[in-house]
Design a protein around this motif. Structure first.
Motif, PDB file in Angstrom:
ATOM      1  N   UNK A 105      41.878  55.984  36.022  1.00 26.98           N
ATOM      2  CA  UNK A 105      41.816  55.867  34.555  1.00 26.98           C
ATOM      3  C   UNK A 105      42.489  54.567  34.113  1.00 26.98           C
ATOM      4  N   UNK A 106      43.576  54.207  34.773  1.00 28.25           N
ATOM      5  CA  UNK A 106      44.306  52.977  34.426  1.00 28.25           C
ATOM      6  C   UNK A 106      43.454  51.750  34.762  1.00 28.25           C
ATOM      7  N   UNK A 107      42.772  51.803  35.940  1.00 32.26           N
ATOM      8  CA  UNK A 107      41.899  50.685  36.329  1.00 32.26           C
ATOM      9  C   UNK A 107      40.742  50.563  35.331  1.00 32.26           C
ATOM     10  N   UNK A 108      40.163  51.709  34.952  1.00 32.72           N
ATOM     11  CA  UNK A 108      39.068  51.696  33.964  1.00 32.72           C
ATOM     12  C   UNK A 108      39.543  51.061  32.661  1.00 32.72           C
ATOM     13  N   UNK A 109      40.778  51.382  32.268  1.00 27.76           N
ATOM     14  CA  UNK A 109      41.303  50.862  30.993  1.00 27.76           C
ATOM     15  C   UNK A 109      41.380  49.336  31.021  1.00 27.76           C
ATOM     16  N   UNK A 110      41.798  48.780  32.156  1.00 30.55           N
ATOM     17  CA  UNK A 110      41.862  47.308  32.253  1.00 30.55           C
ATOM     18  C   UNK A 110      40.450  46.722  32.175  1.00 30.55           C
ATOM     19  N   UNK A 111      39.519  47.321  32.919  1.00 34.60           N
ATOM     20  CA  UNK A 111      38.153  46.781  32.939  1.00 34.60           C
ATOM     21  C   UNK A 111      37.518  46.860  31.548  1.00 34.60           C
ATOM     22  N   UNK A 112      37.815  47.941  30.852  1.00 34.56           N
ATOM     23  CA  UNK A 112      37.286  48.113  29.498  1.00 34.56           C
ATOM     24  C   UNK A 112      37.899  47.068  28.546  1.00 34.56           C
ATOM     25  N   UNK A 113      39.202  46.810  28.715  1.00 33.42           N
ATOM     26  CA  UNK A 113      39.870  45.809  27.866  1.00 33.42           C
ATOM     27  C   UNK A 113      39.272  44.415  28.110  1.00 33.42           C
ATOM     28  N   UNK A 114      38.914  44.136  29.371  1.00 35.84           N
ATOM     29  CA  UNK A 114      38.281  42.838  29.675  1.00 35.84           C
ATOM     30  C   UNK A 114      36.917  42.765  28.972  1.00 35.84           C
ATOM     31  N   UNK A 115      36.140  43.850  29.080  1.00 38.13           N
ATOM     32  CA  UNK A 115      34.809  43.858  28.433  1.00 38.13           C
ATOM     33  C   UNK A 115      34.937  43.650  26.924  1.00 38.13           C
ATOM     34  N   UNK A 116      35.923  44.354  26.312  1.00 40.56           N
ATOM     35  CA  UNK A 116      36.103  44.225  24.851  1.00 40.56           C
ATOM     36  C   UNK A 116      36.469  42.799  24.475  1.00 40.56           C
ATOM     37  N   UNK A 117      37.322  42.190  25.299  1.00 38.43           N
ATOM     38  CA  UNK A 117      37.753  40.812  25.020  1.00 38.43           C
ATOM     39  C   UNK A 117      36.538  39.882  25.037  1.00 38.43           C
ATOM     40  N   UNK A 118      35.645  40.095  26.015  1.00 37.08           N
ATOM     41  CA  UNK A 118      34.435  39.261  26.092  1.00 37.08           C
ATOM     42  C   UNK A 118      33.514  39.566  24.909  1.00 37.08           C
ATOM     43  N   UNK A 119      33.390  40.864  24.567  1.00 42.51           N
ATOM     44  CA  UNK A 119      32.569  41.262  23.413  1.00 42.51           C
ATOM     45  C   UNK A 119      33.062  40.576  22.143  1.00 42.51           C
ATOM     46  N   UNK A 120      34.380  40.409  22.050  1.00 41.09           N
ATOM     47  CA  UNK A 120      34.946  39.787  20.853  1.00 41.09           C
ATOM     48  C   UNK A 120      34.832  38.261  20.886  1.00 41.09           C
ATOM     49  N   UNK A 121      34.141  37.748  21.892  1.00 41.34           N
ATOM     50  CA  UNK A 121      33.847  36.308  21.925  1.00 41.34           C
ATOM     51  C   UNK A 121      35.033  35.457  22.353  1.00 41.34           C
ATOM     52  N   UNK A 122      35.960  36.034  23.098  1.00 37.66           N
ATOM     53  CA  UNK A 122      37.108  35.247  23.554  1.00 37.66           C
ATOM     54  C   UNK A 122      36.811  34.711  24.951  1.00 37.66           C
ATOM     55  N   UNK A 123      36.936  33.393  25.130  1.00 37.41           N
ATOM     56  CA  UNK A 123      36.529  32.752  26.387  1.00 37.41           C
ATOM     57  C   UNK A 123      37.521  31.670  26.802  1.00 37.41           C
ATOM     58  N   UNK A 124      37.750  31.582  28.126  1.00 37.23           N
ATOM     59  CA  UNK A 124      38.419  30.386  28.644  1.00 37.23           C
ATOM     60  C   UNK A 124      37.342  29.326  28.888  1.00 37.23           C
ATOM     61  N   UNK A 125      37.786  28.104  29.156  1.00 33.51           N
ATOM     62  CA  UNK A 125      36.852  26.976  29.258  1.00 33.51           C
ATOM     63  C   UNK A 125      35.745  27.164  30.275  1.00 33.51           C
ATOM     64  N   UNK A 126      36.037  27.819  31.397  1.00 31.50           N
ATOM     65  CA  UNK A 126      35.048  27.950  32.474  1.00 31.50           C
ATOM     66  C   UNK A 126      33.914  28.903  32.136  1.00 31.50           C
ATOM     67  N   UNK A 127      34.072  29.744  31.125  1.00 27.77           N
ATOM     68  CA  UNK A 127      33.010  30.711  30.797  1.00 27.77           C
ATOM     69  C   UNK A 127      32.486  30.515  29.363  1.00 27.77           C
ATOM     70  N   UNK A 128      32.619  29.282  28.866  1.00 31.81           N
ATOM     71  CA  UNK A 128      32.076  28.979  27.531  1.00 31.81           C
ATOM     72  C   UNK A 128      30.546  28.977  27.597  1.00 31.81           C
ATOM     73  N   UNK A 129      29.886  29.453  26.541  1.00 38.54           N
ATOM     74  CA  UNK A 129      28.417  29.372  26.537  1.00 38.54           C
ATOM     75  C   UNK A 129      27.970  27.923  26.380  1.00 38.54           C
ATOM     76  N   UNK A 130      26.687  27.695  26.718  1.00 33.41           N
ATOM     77  CA  UNK A 130      26.161  26.342  26.518  1.00 33.41           C
ATOM     78  C   UNK A 130      26.135  26.043  25.022  1.00 33.41           C
TER      79      UNK A 130
END
Ligand code: NAD
Length: 364
Positions: A317-342
């Motif tokens: 459940x704890x591992x799922x929570x981290x993975x879900x938090x990562x997905x939400x962060x990406x959904x919210x459009x937060x990106x480091x330089x290496x994963x910026x859209x074109x």
């Protein structure tokens, strides 16, 4: 519960990304009522600078005393760093090989998942990226060609080099079992990759894998030749769930699988032994070109920490929570330089390493 976690921050971006993963672990501890006790361990270039050795015996003993080890990455710029003027067994990477061997970490797990939010980074055809993929490569890590006898000598007046690829049935059985166990937690499909049309070691591999498969009636098993697998990864990656393979094939295929996600900074990995102990690290290297600039992507290390919770501590459940938090962060459009859209594709917010860690903690 209490867990002892060794942290090998290492070189380059290692200290930055492990600090972000530690922030996330601390938040998980707070939220779910666990305590993670951190012990720092020196390995790689920083250990050479401090002790003259890439990994001391004392460091190995400290690592063995932990429940698991989380690692950043080791190594420097291989053209300019003085570490690479040392003999091979004294260089940073020798520390990692010694650690894997000393801890008997024979099973290497590398997930390759295409985040729908990042599919424009996928270098494959648009329709293939649209279909997505989610696979895990289970690579044998302590046997085969990389650990067999080798020599370079003169035969009939010609310089000749020999490397030996050896596997015994026990080595194959234990990695195969790991592959099927993981498949049971996923989509219950194993594709075992070999070169059974040429190699004796592959024919034994196939036979033992089939014996192990008999104990897992719910899991579908297919065999695939390694050259075909290299093609299929590019043509139709969605067909793969667990890819089970030997050391050298796994080395090459896992880099290929990582590349088709288009975002190395997102990929985690685990190396496990017979017990629950594991070494968890991002798939990328120490990125000396961007070290100390607070621009590295810490997500691969954060997801490696999630793998540690899942595989070493049984905290699903704890591992799922981290993975879900990562997905939400990406959904919210937060990106480091290496994963910026074109340019022109989607509106996002560019952040640094530490702000990315904070964003994930906030969503936990
Ligand atoms: P690398 O993976 O460090 O870097 C390749 C490129 O990807 C660089 O441009 C880098 O800036 C970028 N990159 C890598 N990780 C990133 C991240 N998290 N966020 C943003 N960008 C990232 O590969 P390299 O340059 O070939 O190797 C550098 C050093 O790393 C070498 O000394 C090599 O031996 C070592 N290395 C260590 C490990 C390990 O510790 N397990 C694995 C691979 C390479």
């Amino acid at each position: 519960m209490d867990f002892k976690v060794g942290v090998i921050a290492g070189d380059g971006i290692g200290p930055e990304v492990t600090d972000e993963a530690w922030k996330v672990l601390s938040k998980v501890g707070e939220k779910f009522g666990h305590t993670f006790h951190r012990t720092d361990i020196l390995m790689g270039g920083c250990s050479i600078d401090a002790t003259g050795e890439p990994l001391t015996d004392e460091a190995i003993e400290t690592a063995k005393a932990q429940d698991a080890v989380l690692m950043g990455s080791i190594g420097g710029n291989t053209s300019t760093s003085p570490w690479y003027k040392l003999p091979p067994q004294k260089r940073p990477e020798a520390g990692l090989l010694k650690l894997r061997k000393s801890l008997n970490l024979f099973a290497n797990l590398r997930p390759a998942y295409l985040y729908p939010q990042l599919k424009e980074a996928c270098p494959l055809k648009e329709a293939t990226a649209e279909a997505g993929f989610d696979m895990l490569i289970m690579r044998e890590l302590t046997g085969g060609l990389y650990f067999g006898a080798r020599k370079t000598h003169e035969v009939n007046g010609l310089m000749t080099a020999e490397d030996t690829l050896t596997y015994n049935e026990e080595e194959i059985r234990r990695i195969a079992k790991r592959g099927f166990d993981v498949a049971m937690k996923r989509r219950k499909k194993v594709i075992s990759v070999d070169k059974a049309n040429v190699l004796d070691s592959s024919r034994l591999w196939r036979k033992v894998v089939e014996e192990v498969a008999a104990d897992y009636p719910e899991v579908t098993l297919e065999h695939m030749l390694v050259d075909n697998c290299a093609m299929q990864l590019v043509k139709d990656p969605a067909q793969f769930d667990v890819v089970l393979t030997e050391n050298m094939f796994g080395d090459i295929l896992s880099d290929e699988a990582a590349m088709i996600t288009g975002s190395l900074g997102m990929l985690s990995s685990a190396s496990l032994n017979e017990t629950k102990f594991g070494l968890y690290e991002p798939s990328g290297g120490s990125a000396p070109d961007i070290a100390g600039m607070d621009i590295a992507n810490p997500i691969a290390t954060i997801l490696s920490a999630a793998m540690m919770l899942r595989y070493s501590f049984d905290l699903d459940a704890e591992a799922d929570a981290i993975e879900e938090a990562v997905r939400k962060t990406l959904d919210d459009g937060i990106r480091t330089g290496d994963i910026m859209p074109r340019e022109g594709e989607g509106s996002v917010t560019k952040v640094g390493c530490s702000a990315m860690g904070d964003a994930i903690v906030a969503r936990l």
